[in-house]
Structures are given as structure tokens and as C-alpha cells.
Design an enzyme around this catalytic site. Structure first.
Site, PDB file in Angstrom:
ATOM      1  N   GLY A   1      81.023 -20.655 -57.243  1.00 15.37           N
ATOM      2  CA  GLY A   1      81.070 -19.624 -55.985  1.00 15.37           C
ATOM      3  C   GLY A   1      79.837 -18.689 -56.144  1.00 15.37           C
TER       4      GLY A   1
ATOM      5  N   CYS B   1      79.625 -24.272 -63.103  1.00 16.50           N
ATOM      6  CA  CYS B   1      78.699 -23.404 -62.460  1.00 16.50           C
ATOM      7  C   CYS B   1      78.944 -21.928 -62.658  1.00 16.50           C
ATOM      8  CB  CYS B   1      78.241 -24.022 -60.863  1.00 16.50           C
ATOM      9  SG  CYS B   1      76.866 -23.162 -60.325  1.00 16.50           S
ATOM     10  N   TYR B   2      79.408 -21.231 -61.305  1.00 17.67           N
ATOM     11  CA  TYR B   2      80.073 -19.806 -61.383  1.00 17.67           C
ATOM     12  C   TYR B   2      81.101 -19.833 -62.386  1.00 17.67           C
ATOM     13  CZ  TYR B   2      81.830 -15.343 -59.917  1.00 17.67           C
ATOM     14  OH  TYR B   2      82.339 -14.123 -59.921  1.00 17.67           O
TER      15      TYR B   2
ATOM     16  N   HIS C   1      77.194 -29.522 -61.580  1.00 15.71           N
ATOM     17  CA  HIS C   1      78.187 -29.826 -60.806  1.00 15.71           C
ATOM     18  C   HIS C   1      78.529 -31.442 -61.011  1.00 15.71           C
ATOM     19  CE1 HIS C   1      78.659 -26.073 -58.272  1.00 15.71           C
ATOM     20  NE2 HIS C   1      77.417 -26.080 -58.267  1.00 15.71           N
TER      21      HIS C   1
ATOM     22  N   ASP D   1      95.838 -39.289 -38.672  1.00 12.35           N
ATOM     23  CA  ASP D   1      97.219 -38.327 -39.570  1.00 12.35           C
ATOM     24  C   ASP D   1      98.797 -38.591 -38.857  1.00 12.35           C
ATOM     25  OD1 ASP D   1      95.059 -37.499 -40.849  1.00 12.35           O
ATOM     26  OD2 ASP D   1      95.036 -35.479 -40.034  1.00 12.35           O
TER      27      ASP D   1
END
Ligand code: XMP
Length: 513
Positions: free
Chosen positions: A54, A81-82, A171, A229
Site C-alpha cells: 500500500g 511490503c506495507y 513482493h 465472459d
């Protein structure tokens, strides 16, 4: 209840990628925004939770946080990470807001792991990770230990095995992190105890049973666009209820060359269903006469589609169920604020109030695009449909710049067909995320057979991208571009010049309108 992992979104750019990686490990996973109430998480009772990355600093007032109660639920958590810094900060560790850049790391970074940590148990003791942080953790909370480090970052990973809380500064979800997928797999299987029951063949079997139960002997109507889809939704519903399904395909005459016929042939020959094709190019073109503003064109095409489609439903099928090909990314609640509107995209068609269905069926609503494609392959849809590139709702209407006429649509269809043919022949189409021809609405002077010409310009657009939010223009070899230009000018009437678009997104968008 199916085994679920929650990705708690703190506004990181890789949140969907994390969720897809989890699904690739055959574990069902949902993304929730950081604003989701903890009661909702308790209800889902996930096997594990992953905090995403983030914004920069846990000390920023505007940075997203979550109630520390989450750490006491006994559910394993992996912070990325964040998310890792947030965990450290909330549990009494120390995060340093680096005023200078001495410890910030961006990009590929050599990292050493402690292999006695369950997250790193099946990877070598060192490898490259993908870092993107300025702040760093310099003291882990009580009960934690440091399990990875880099030359600049003392805490590249931390672990509290007893509480099943783990954090990584890098990450693991991006391809640049070596063994990243293995680390996520270890979290899911060794920490969370997942069994890996999320598989597309069982998804098909289970969904078919559910659909039969829900639909009973009633009818279902589906708006089929010929995109991936809605095509996969149609194939799945056909398997479940056969002729009880009616697919309505509105051909506004803005599809690519022969595409309408291909869609009709596929669904009438390969699948058991009622197929209704509405050919309405003339009506659309008369509404678009004299209009060249991009948003106005989009709105007219959207409104006209809505009217044609729902009028037909009103006439013939205003009961039973309504189905649509909504997929998971269409309905993820994001942890970020609202993005500025660049252009109107219209995919889902809200049901008008006067039409009363028994209910709305969205059989693909939990699937990511790659999963939808896997389902399509298993249901026997042609490869060409399953791997179809994205195509805008307004079709060629946003690629014929300026006023749309039948003749200009035809010119563009012919040029686009040559482009597709050449790309397929040289095998280059697989390298590209999307490519198409555009008619910019510019006339230029040329010379053909010693005579002056004054004809249309065709532009070629080709991009590579992971998510279509950003894109790079494709570096197509000159000889291929040369062949394309020759063929288009020689074979398509009213075209005397071809240019190649070398604009990335941003600042350009993928489509020209
Ligand atoms: P842009 O032009 O916004 O396009 O950079 C990003 C991707 O979205 C597709 N696109 C649309 N898709 N309805 C859609 O379903 C639309 O109205 C629409 N407009 C653009 C575009 O082809 C690209 O893949």
C-alpha cells in the site's frame, strides 16, 4: 463452506495479482478492502489472510490501517511490503520512516533467507526478490524473529510461528521474485493448512448442479456479446439447462469482419440452446448519423444497445431468470479511492424496472479471467473465442474516428482483417496483448499508378500489457509493419497510407476514443 483465503487490500498495485497467485495454488481467495468490517471476516472464517502492499508510510495520517483485533483471531496472516510494516507497527515493532533514501530499495534485490522458517522451507538460502519500499522495519515485535535480510534492509522478512504471523518486505507475487510462488504456496499449505480444492473441473461440475437446482424448469435469457465472459457463461448454462437457455446476440454491425457469423455458427452448431441474433446495423447507424464526439458516440451506442436488447426481451422472454457474464474483477471492491473517469465503459446491462425476472444469475462471478478461459477450454469453446482479445463494448464505433458510416466501418473491417491475418501468419499475435486497426478520419494525398489519390489513413495500434491499466506500444519488427502497410494499401479500397501508433498508456489510452 469452501476453503477461503482473504486478501486484505491496503491499496497496493498488486492486490489482484496476489489473489490470482493464491488461486493458482488451487486455493479460493477473495479480495476485501481494508475498510471491510472485521465481523465480515469472522463470518467468512478464512484459512488465512494476506495483507497487501500500500502507500508509503504507516505514519501517514491518510495511510490505511486495520483494527489490531485481527491479529488475535488465531487466523494465520502474511503481510506483504506495507502489510508487513503495518503488522510490525501494530504489534510493537519499529518502522523507520527513512528521511533519506539510504535504506530504500526498488527493484531486484539479493536476499538471504533462513530456511528453518516455514515460508522459506522449500527454497534455496538466497535469491533475488522484488522490493519497492522506502520505510523499513528495524526492530521486530516481541515474539517475532528475523527470517530474511538484504544488504540494506535488516528485516526483509519476519515470523512469529506460535501465532502464525508472517511478514515479507518484498513482493513474492511478482515474477521478478525468484521462488515467490513457492513461498506463497508454503504459507497456504504449511501454515494455513489449505488442501487445494479450487479446481476448474470441479467448479464446472458443482456450478452445473447449482444452476440446475436454481433454475428448475424455468427459462434463462443471456445477453451474448461474443466476448470471452458472456461466451463462457453461455457454454456453462447450456451444459446445465440446454434449451431452457436463450442467448440474445445484438449485432450492431460494429463487430470485426465475419465475427457475427462466427459467433452465430459457434453457438448454434456446438451448443444446445436457443440462439437469437438481432441484426440492427441500420438502426445504429441512423442514430449515429452526423455524430463525431467520442463520448456522445459511446452514449448513443450504449443506449441503443440497451433499447434493442430489452425491447426484444420484453417481447419474448420477460420471465424466468436473467444471466450475465460478470466476472470477479468486475465486482472487486477496491481499497483505493475513486479513479477519475477517462471514458465511459459499459459492460453490464442493468435490468429495467418493468421487467421482472425470478433472479439474476452470474455463474462466473467468482472467477478471474484466466480461470474463465480455463473453464471455456474445458467446455469446448473454440480457442479463438476463449483467447479473444478484449474488444470494447461500442465495438468498431470507437475505432472509426469521426462520423461512423457503413462504408467506413467496412473499410476498417477489411484493414483489421488483414492485420489479424498477418499477425497470425507470422506468429506474432501471441506476443501482443491487443492489436487492431483504427480509421483516424484523416485524408491524405498519395500517388498510385501515377495518379493523385486523396484517401483515408489507417493507423495500427498494438500493445503489450499485464492489466490494461498501463500499456506499452509493441515493438513490432519493421518487416512485418512493411508487409502490413503494403497489403492494406493494395487490398483495401479508399486507403492510401498506413501509420503505426507509438504511444504508451499513459499518456495515451489503448483505444483512440
Ligand atoms: P482504454 O482505451 O481505456 O482501454 O485504455 C483499456 C481496455 O479496455 C477496452 N475498452 C473497453 N472494454 N467496454 C469494454 O468492455 C468499453 O466500453 C471499452 N472501451 C475500451 C480496450 O479495448 C482495452 O482493452
Amino acid at each position: 463452506m469452501k476453503e477461503t483465503v482473504i486478501v486484505l487490500d491496503f491499496g497496493g498495485q498488486y492486490n489482484q495479482l496476489i489473489a490470482r497467485r493464491v488461486r493458482e495454488c488451487n486455493v479460493y481467495c477473495e479480495i476485501l478492502p481494508y475498510t471491510a468490517d472485521i465481523e465480515r471476516i469472522k463470518e467468512i472464517a478464512p484459512k488465512g489472510i494476506i495483507f497487501t502492499g500500500g502507500p508509503n508510510s504507516v505514519y501517514d495520517e491518510s495511510s490505511p490501517h486495520y483494527t489490531p483485533e485481527i491479529f488475535g483471531l488465531g487466523i494465520p496472516i502474511l503481510g506483504i511490503c506495507y502489510g508487513c510494516q503495518l503488522m510490525a507497527h501494530a504489534l510493537g515493532g519499529n518502522v523507520v520512516s527513512a528521511a533519506d533514501n539510504s535504506v530504500s530499495e526498488y527493484g531486484k534485490t539479493d536476499t538471504e533467507y533462513k530456511n528453518d522458517c516455514v515460508i522459506f522451507e522449500n527454497v534455496p538460502d538466497a535469491g533475488v526478490t522484488w522490493m519497492s519500499h522506502r520505510d523499513y522495519i528495524n526492530r521486530v515485535p516481541e515474539g517475532f524473529r528475523v527470517t530474511a535480510s538484504t544488504a540494506h534492509c535488516p528485516v526483509a522478512a519476519m515470523a512469529n510461528d506460535e501465532k502464525k504471523l508472517y511478514g515479507v518486505q518484498f513482493h513474492p507475487e511478482v515474477n521478478h521474485t525468484e521462488y515467490g510462488r513457492q513461498m506463497l504456496r508454503s504459507f497456504l499449505y504449511s501454515v494455513c493448512g489449505c488442501k487445494g480444492e479450487w479446481r476448474m473441473n470441479s467448479f464446472i461440475d458443482e456450478t452445473v448442479v447449482q444452476l440446475r437446482e436454481q433454475i428448475g424448469d424455468k427459462g434463462v435469457v443471456l445477453g451474448l456479446s461474443g466476448g470471452v465472459d458472456s461466451s463462457v457463461a453461455a457454454a456453462l448454462l447450456s451444459r446445465a439447462v440446454g434449451k431452457q437457455l436463450t442467448c440474445v446476440f445484438v449485432d450492431q454491425g460494429l463487430m470485426r469482419k465475419n465475427e457475427g457469423d462466427f459467433v452465430e455458427e459457434t453457438f448454434t452448431k456446438l451448443f444446445d440452446m436457443n440462439f437469437v441474433r438481432i441484426n440492427c446495423q441500420e438502426e445504429f447507424l441512423s442514430k449515429l448519423k452526423g455524430v463525431s464526439d467520442p463520448e456522445e458516440k459511446r452514449n448513443i451506442i450504449g443506449t441503443e444497445f440497451y433499447n434493442v436488447f430489452w425491447n426484444r426481451i420484453r417481447e419474448s422472454f420477460g420471465s424466468g431468470f436473467f444471466a450475465q457474464g460478470t466476472i470477479y474483477p468486475d465486482r472487486i471492491e477496491s481499497g483505493k479511492g475513486d479513479a477519475a473517469k477517462i471514458k465511459t465503459h459499459h459492460n453490464q446491462v442493468g435490468v429495467p424496472k418493468d421487467i421482472k425476472f425470478e433472479g439474476v444469475i452470474e455463474p462466473l462471478k467468482d472467477l478471474f479471467k484466466d480461470e474463465v478461459r480455463a473453464v471455456g477450454e474445458q467446455l469446448g469453446l473454440p480457442h479463438e473465442l476463449v483467447w479473444r482479445q478484449p474488444f470494447p463494448g461500442p465495438g468498431l464505433g470507437v475505432r472509426v474516428i469521426g462520423e461512423i458510416t457503413a462504408e467506413r466501418v467496412k473499410t476498417l473491417q477489411e484493414a483489421d482483417a488483414i492485420l489479424r491475418d498477418e499477425m497470425d501468419k507470422c506468429g506474432y499475435s501471441k506476443e501482443l496483448s491487443q492489436f487492431f486497426a483504427v480509421l483516424p478520419g484523416v485524408k491524405t494525398v498519395g500517388v498510385m499508378g501515377d495518379a493523385r489519390t486523396y484517401d483515408e489513413l489507417v493507423a495500427i495500434r498494438a500493445v503489450t500489457t499485464d492489466d490494461f491499466m498501463t500499456a506499452d506500444w509493441a515493438k513490432i519488427p519493421y518487416d512485418i509493419l512493411g508487409r502490413l502497410s503494403n497489403r492494406i494499401i493494395n487490398e483495401v479500397e479508399h486507403v492510401n497510407r498506413v501509420v503505426y501508433d507509438i504511444t504508451s498508456k499513459p499518456p495515451g489510452t489503448v483505444e483512440w476514443e
